[in-house]
Design a protein around this motif. Structure first.
Motif, PDB file in Angstrom:
ATOM      1  N   ILE A  85     -25.920   0.782  -2.955  1.00  0.00           N
ATOM      2  CA  ILE A  85     -24.540   0.519  -3.212  1.00  0.00           C
ATOM      3  C   ILE A  85     -23.595   0.329  -1.699  1.00  0.00           C
ATOM      4  CG2 ILE A  85     -24.031   2.796  -3.363  1.00  0.00           C
ATOM      5  CD1 ILE A  85     -21.874   1.919  -5.261  1.00  0.00           C
ATOM      6  N   VAL A  86     -23.172  -1.028  -1.362  1.00  0.00           N
ATOM      7  CA  VAL A  86     -22.488  -1.249  -0.292  1.00  0.00           C
ATOM      8  C   VAL A  86     -21.114  -0.961  -0.425  1.00  0.00           C
ATOM      9  CG1 VAL A  86     -22.016  -2.852   1.519  1.00  0.00           C
ATOM     10  CG2 VAL A  86     -23.919  -3.128   0.283  1.00  0.00           C
ATOM     11  N   THR A  87     -20.362  -0.230   0.359  1.00  0.00           N
ATOM     12  CA  THR A  87     -19.114   0.271   0.009  1.00  0.00           C
ATOM     13  C   THR A  87     -18.150  -0.069   1.356  1.00  0.00           C
ATOM     14  OG1 THR A  87     -19.636   2.551   0.710  1.00  0.00           O
ATOM     15  CG2 THR A  87     -19.138   2.078  -1.383  1.00  0.00           C
ATOM     16  N   ALA A  88     -16.913  -0.493   1.182  1.00  0.00           N
ATOM     17  CA  ALA A  88     -15.878  -0.567   2.374  1.00  0.00           C
ATOM     18  C   ALA A  88     -14.446  -0.302   1.725  1.00  0.00           C
ATOM     19  CB  ALA A  88     -16.037  -1.867   2.654  1.00  0.00           C
ATOM     20  N   HIS A  89     -13.537   0.507   2.006  1.00  0.00           N
ATOM     21  CA  HIS A  89     -12.429   0.868   1.460  1.00  0.00           C
ATOM     22  C   HIS A  89     -11.530  -0.224   1.645  1.00  0.00           C
ATOM     23  CE1 HIS A  89      -9.776   2.337   4.788  1.00  0.00           C
ATOM     24  NE2 HIS A  89     -10.907   3.062   5.280  1.00  0.00           N
ATOM     25  N   TYR A  90     -10.780  -1.004   0.796  1.00  0.00           N
ATOM     26  CA  TYR A  90      -9.805  -1.875   1.326  1.00  0.00           C
ATOM     27  C   TYR A  90      -8.582  -1.232   1.153  1.00  0.00           C
ATOM     28  CZ  TYR A  90      -8.012  -1.752  -3.746  1.00  0.00           C
ATOM     29  OH  TYR A  90      -7.452  -1.417  -4.865  1.00  0.00           O
ATOM     30  N   ASP A  91      -8.082  -0.059   0.969  1.00  0.00           N
ATOM     31  CA  ASP A  91      -6.604   0.439   1.080  1.00  0.00           C
ATOM     32  C   ASP A  91      -6.517   0.879   2.551  1.00  0.00           C
ATOM     33  OD1 ASP A  91      -8.531   2.618   0.579  1.00  0.00           O
ATOM     34  OD2 ASP A  91      -6.811   3.886   0.842  1.00  0.00           O
ATOM     35  N   HIS A  92      -5.335   0.823   2.921  1.00  0.00           N
ATOM     36  CA  HIS A  92      -4.932   1.399   4.298  1.00  0.00           C
ATOM     37  C   HIS A  92      -3.346   2.139   3.906  1.00  0.00           C
ATOM     38  CE1 HIS A  92      -5.241   1.942   8.405  1.00  0.00           C
ATOM     39  NE2 HIS A  92      -4.165   1.127   8.680  1.00  0.00           N
ATOM     40  N   LEU A  93      -2.578   2.169   4.904  1.00  0.00           N
ATOM     41  CA  LEU A  93      -1.459   3.151   5.045  1.00  0.00           C
ATOM     42  C   LEU A  93       0.135   2.412   4.506  1.00  0.00           C
ATOM     43  CD1 LEU A  93      -2.396   4.571   8.549  1.00  0.00           C
ATOM     44  CD2 LEU A  93      -2.900   5.401   6.420  1.00  0.00           C
ATOM     45  N   GLY A  94       0.037   1.027   4.320  1.00  0.00           N
ATOM     46  CA  GLY A  94       1.175   0.673   3.817  1.00  0.00           C
ATOM     47  C   GLY A  94       2.139   0.152   5.101  1.00  0.00           C
ATOM     48  N   LYS A  95       3.510   0.744   4.787  1.00  0.00           N
ATOM     49  CA  LYS A  95       4.441   0.584   5.584  1.00  0.00           C
ATOM     50  C   LYS A  95       5.322   1.732   5.877  1.00  0.00           C
ATOM     51  CE  LYS A  95       7.403  -2.859   4.666  1.00  0.00           C
ATOM     52  NZ  LYS A  95       8.279  -3.596   3.670  1.00  0.00           N
ATOM     53  N   LYS A  96       5.664   2.045   7.208  1.00  0.00           N
ATOM     54  CA  LYS A  96       6.767   3.085   7.358  1.00  0.00           C
ATOM     55  C   LYS A  96       8.041   2.446   8.058  1.00  0.00           C
ATOM     56  CE  LYS A  96       3.396   6.573   7.940  1.00  0.00           C
ATOM     57  NZ  LYS A  96       2.438   7.046   8.988  1.00  0.00           N
ATOM     58  N   GLY A  97       9.169   2.316   7.031  1.00  0.00           N
ATOM     59  CA  GLY A  97      10.334   1.500   7.274  1.00  0.00           C
ATOM     60  C   GLY A  97       9.875   0.058   7.396  1.00  0.00           C
ATOM     61  N   ALA A  98      10.191  -0.531   8.299  1.00  0.00           N
ATOM     62  CA  ALA A  98       9.945  -2.048   8.460  1.00  0.00           C
ATOM     63  C   ALA A  98       8.740  -2.416   8.887  1.00  0.00           C
ATOM     64  CB  ALA A  98      11.052  -2.915   9.161  1.00  0.00           C
ATOM     65  N   LYS A  99       7.905  -1.451   9.496  1.00  0.00           N
ATOM     66  CA  LYS A  99       6.727  -1.514  10.426  1.00  0.00           C
ATOM     67  C   LYS A  99       5.428  -1.611   9.252  1.00  0.00           C
ATOM     68  CE  LYS A  99       8.069   1.057  14.480  1.00  0.00           C
ATOM     69  NZ  LYS A  99       7.816   2.348  15.092  1.00  0.00           N
ATOM     70  N   VAL A 100       4.919  -2.578   9.439  1.00  0.00           N
ATOM     71  CA  VAL A 100       3.536  -2.754   8.598  1.00  0.00           C
ATOM     72  C   VAL A 100       2.355  -2.075   9.431  1.00  0.00           C
ATOM     73  CG1 VAL A 100       1.786  -4.191   7.216  1.00  0.00           C
ATOM     74  CG2 VAL A 100       4.387  -4.768   7.384  1.00  0.00           C
ATOM     75  N   PHE A 101       1.417  -1.365   8.697  1.00  0.00           N
ATOM     76  CA  PHE A 101       0.398  -0.925   9.133  1.00  0.00           C
ATOM     77  C   PHE A 101      -0.838  -1.857   8.886  1.00  0.00           C
ATOM     78  CE2 PHE A 101       1.123   3.418  11.302  1.00  0.00           C
ATOM     79  CZ  PHE A 101       2.495   3.351  11.019  1.00  0.00           C
ATOM     80  N   ASN A 102      -1.357  -2.916   9.612  1.00  0.00           N
ATOM     81  CA  ASN A 102      -2.106  -3.797   8.868  1.00  0.00           C
ATOM     82  C   ASN A 102      -3.555  -3.504   8.564  1.00  0.00           C
ATOM     83  OD1 ASN A 102       0.165  -5.224  10.991  1.00  0.00           O
ATOM     84  ND2 ASN A 102      -0.278  -6.438   9.311  1.00  0.00           N
ATOM     85  N   GLY A 103      -3.886  -2.500   9.518  1.00  0.00           N
ATOM     86  CA  GLY A 103      -5.228  -1.919   9.105  1.00  0.00           C
ATOM     87  C   GLY A 103      -6.447  -3.107   9.226  1.00  0.00           C
ATOM     88  N   ALA A 104      -6.435  -3.799  10.433  1.00  0.00           N
ATOM     89  CA  ALA A 104      -7.425  -4.954  10.613  1.00  0.00           C
ATOM     90  C   ALA A 104      -8.707  -4.411  10.727  1.00  0.00           C
ATOM     91  CB  ALA A 104      -6.732  -5.753  11.704  1.00  0.00           C
ATOM     92  N   ASP A 105      -8.914  -3.293  11.347  1.00  0.00           N
ATOM     93  CA  ASP A 105     -10.082  -2.780  11.770  1.00  0.00           C
ATOM     94  C   ASP A 105     -10.340  -1.677  10.611  1.00  0.00           C
ATOM     95  OD1 ASP A 105     -12.472  -2.251  13.356  1.00  0.00           O
ATOM     96  OD2 ASP A 105     -11.700  -0.367  13.934  1.00  0.00           O
ATOM     97  N   ASP A 106      -9.217  -0.995  10.333  1.00  0.00           N
ATOM     98  CA  ASP A 106      -9.550  -0.096   9.339  1.00  0.00           C
ATOM     99  C   ASP A 106      -8.622  -0.324   8.094  1.00  0.00           C
ATOM    100  OD1 ASP A 106      -9.818   2.445   7.850  1.00  0.00           O
ATOM    101  OD2 ASP A 106      -8.460   3.398   9.197  1.00  0.00           O
ATOM    102  N   ASN A 107      -9.345  -1.124   7.014  1.00  0.00           N
ATOM    103  CA  ASN A 107     -10.760  -1.464   7.218  1.00  0.00           C
ATOM    104  C   ASN A 107     -11.076  -2.844   6.355  1.00  0.00           C
ATOM    105  OD1 ASN A 107     -13.471  -1.163   7.221  1.00  0.00           O
ATOM    106  ND2 ASN A 107     -13.709  -0.201   5.204  1.00  0.00           N
ATOM    107  N   ALA A 108      -9.974  -3.639   6.930  1.00  0.00           N
ATOM    108  CA  ALA A 108     -10.193  -5.173   6.430  1.00  0.00           C
ATOM    109  C   ALA A 108     -11.646  -5.581   7.098  1.00  0.00           C
ATOM    110  CB  ALA A 108      -8.922  -5.855   6.875  1.00  0.00           C
ATOM    111  N   SER A 109     -11.756  -5.067   8.305  1.00  0.00           N
ATOM    112  CA  SER A 109     -13.125  -5.642   8.831  1.00  0.00           C
ATOM    113  C   SER A 109     -14.465  -4.839   7.861  1.00  0.00           C
ATOM    114  CB  SER A 109     -13.075  -4.895  10.249  1.00  0.00           C
ATOM    115  OG  SER A 109     -13.433  -3.536  10.174  1.00  0.00           O
ATOM    116  N   GLY A 110     -14.459  -3.928   7.451  1.00  0.00           N
ATOM    117  CA  GLY A 110     -15.622  -3.452   6.420  1.00  0.00           C
ATOM    118  C   GLY A 110     -15.383  -4.331   5.319  1.00  0.00           C
ATOM    119  N   VAL A 111     -14.278  -4.563   4.617  1.00  0.00           N
ATOM    120  CA  VAL A 111     -14.229  -5.268   3.327  1.00  0.00           C
ATOM    121  C   VAL A 111     -14.600  -6.835   3.517  1.00  0.00           C
ATOM    122  CG1 VAL A 111     -12.615  -6.126   1.575  1.00  0.00           C
ATOM    123  CG2 VAL A 111     -12.364  -4.049   2.495  1.00  0.00           C
TER     124      VAL A 111
END
Ligand SMILES: [Zn+2]
Length: 316
Positions: A118-144
């Motif tokens: 089973i190969v796993t990678a989480h696709y969820d990340h932290l979302g937004k705080k106010g107008a700021k987006v936490f894009n999560g490119a390394d964590d963990n769009a890279s794994g997905v």
């Protein structure tokens, strides 16, 4: 003298050869995966449109839809007895029950189809705080994106074991997607041979190294790591390193518990966990596509495939 000199020359040659493999200064690409698709998947998943992919948000749904669309496009089938790729699960947040949704697909094995990796990678990340987006490119769009690359490869060239590709939800909240999967597993847990978990593959900030851990707990995986280090087109280091004490990046210091592999380890499934160590962009708004290292990332994804192939080469 002559004999000593020739021994010296032979030794220098052998050093040169060994410096090529697992080189900590360079990357080599073996073209086992399509780099353009890999980078496109990472860019799309970490774009502002996806709003940081927080569990139970519209951004998380966009991410699921994108992953499912890619799996369908490259003819990676849903799990047996499933009509689509979605595997909902529930977890407790205080007194409330919350729904998360994993995305899963499978390529049946050619020799041991009733044994699974089973190969796993989480696709969820932290979302937004106010107008700021936490894009999560390394964590963990890279794994997905790497998981999708491995799925594309495997769909074309099935392995000996069946391979389940699981993009998990709610990892950031407490590994709930992986825990949900092992609580109501779609295949018997004793038939799952290994977990290969990909979490953060694209940042080499300052340290040109990709880490692989887990083998110290599972002797049968030691040769998998050894062989993969020889074949890797980058510097693959056995065991995650802890950051300095008191560092602001010290939150993931317990690597055995750091990501989804912990849920599999708890039910006795041997794992290998591949990722970089924490970096200054970790869990900040600066974890963006523009800041990843594409060449390092490509070599990291290729190395993840190498590790999967070496796992598959073990007999059940
Ligand atoms: Zn992560």
């Amino acid at each position: 003298m002559t004999r000593a000199l020739s021994a010296l020359i032979a030794c220098l040659t052998c050093l040169q050869l060994s410096a090529k493999a697992n080189d900590c200064r360079n990357y080599q690409h073996n073209d086992s995966i399509n780099a353009e698709l890999l980078l496109t998947d990472l860019r799309v998943l970490s774009s502002d449109d996806f709003q940081g992919r927080k569990t139970q948000t519209a951004g998380a749904k966009l991410a699921r839809d994108y992953i499912a669309q890619q799996l369908a496009l490259y003819q990676v089938a849903p799990l047996p007895n499933q009509t689509d790729y979605l595997l909902p699960f529930h977890y407790k947040n205080g007194l409330t029950s919350v729904e998360g949704i994993n995305v899963a697909a499978m390529v049946a094995g050619t020799a041991f189809s009733n044994k699974y990796i089973i190969v796993t990678a989480h696709y969820d990340h932290l979302g937004k705080k106010g107008a700021k987006v936490f894009n999560g490119a390394d964590d963990n769009a890279s794994g997905v994106a790497a998981l999708l690359a491995l799925a594309r490869y495997t769909a074309k060239k099935p392995l000996k074991h069946s391979v389940i590709f699981l993009a998990t939800d709610a990892e950031e909240k407490g590994l709930f997607g992986a825990k949900g999967f092992v609580q109501t597993p779609p295949v018997a847990l004793e038939d799952i041979r290994f977990n290969l978990n990909l979490d953060m593959l694209s940042q080499n900030k300052g340290r040109n190294r990709l880490y692989i851990s887990g083998a110290r707990y599972y002797p049968e995986l030691v040769p998998v790591v050894g062989k993969s280090k020889e074949q890797a087109g980058l510097c693959l280091v056995d065991g995650h390193r802890s950051q300095q004490r008191g560092s602001i990046y010290a939150s993931r210091n317990n690597w055995r518990q750091a990501s989804d592999h912990a849920a599999f380890a708890r039910v006795g499934i041997p794992y290998l966990f591949i990722g970089v160590t924490d970096h200054p962009y970790y869990h900040t708004v600066n974890d963006t596509y523009e800041r990843i290292n594409p060449d390092f990332y490509r070599a990291a994804a290729e190395t993840s495939l190498t590790v999967l192939l070496n796992m598959d080469a073990l007999s059940p």
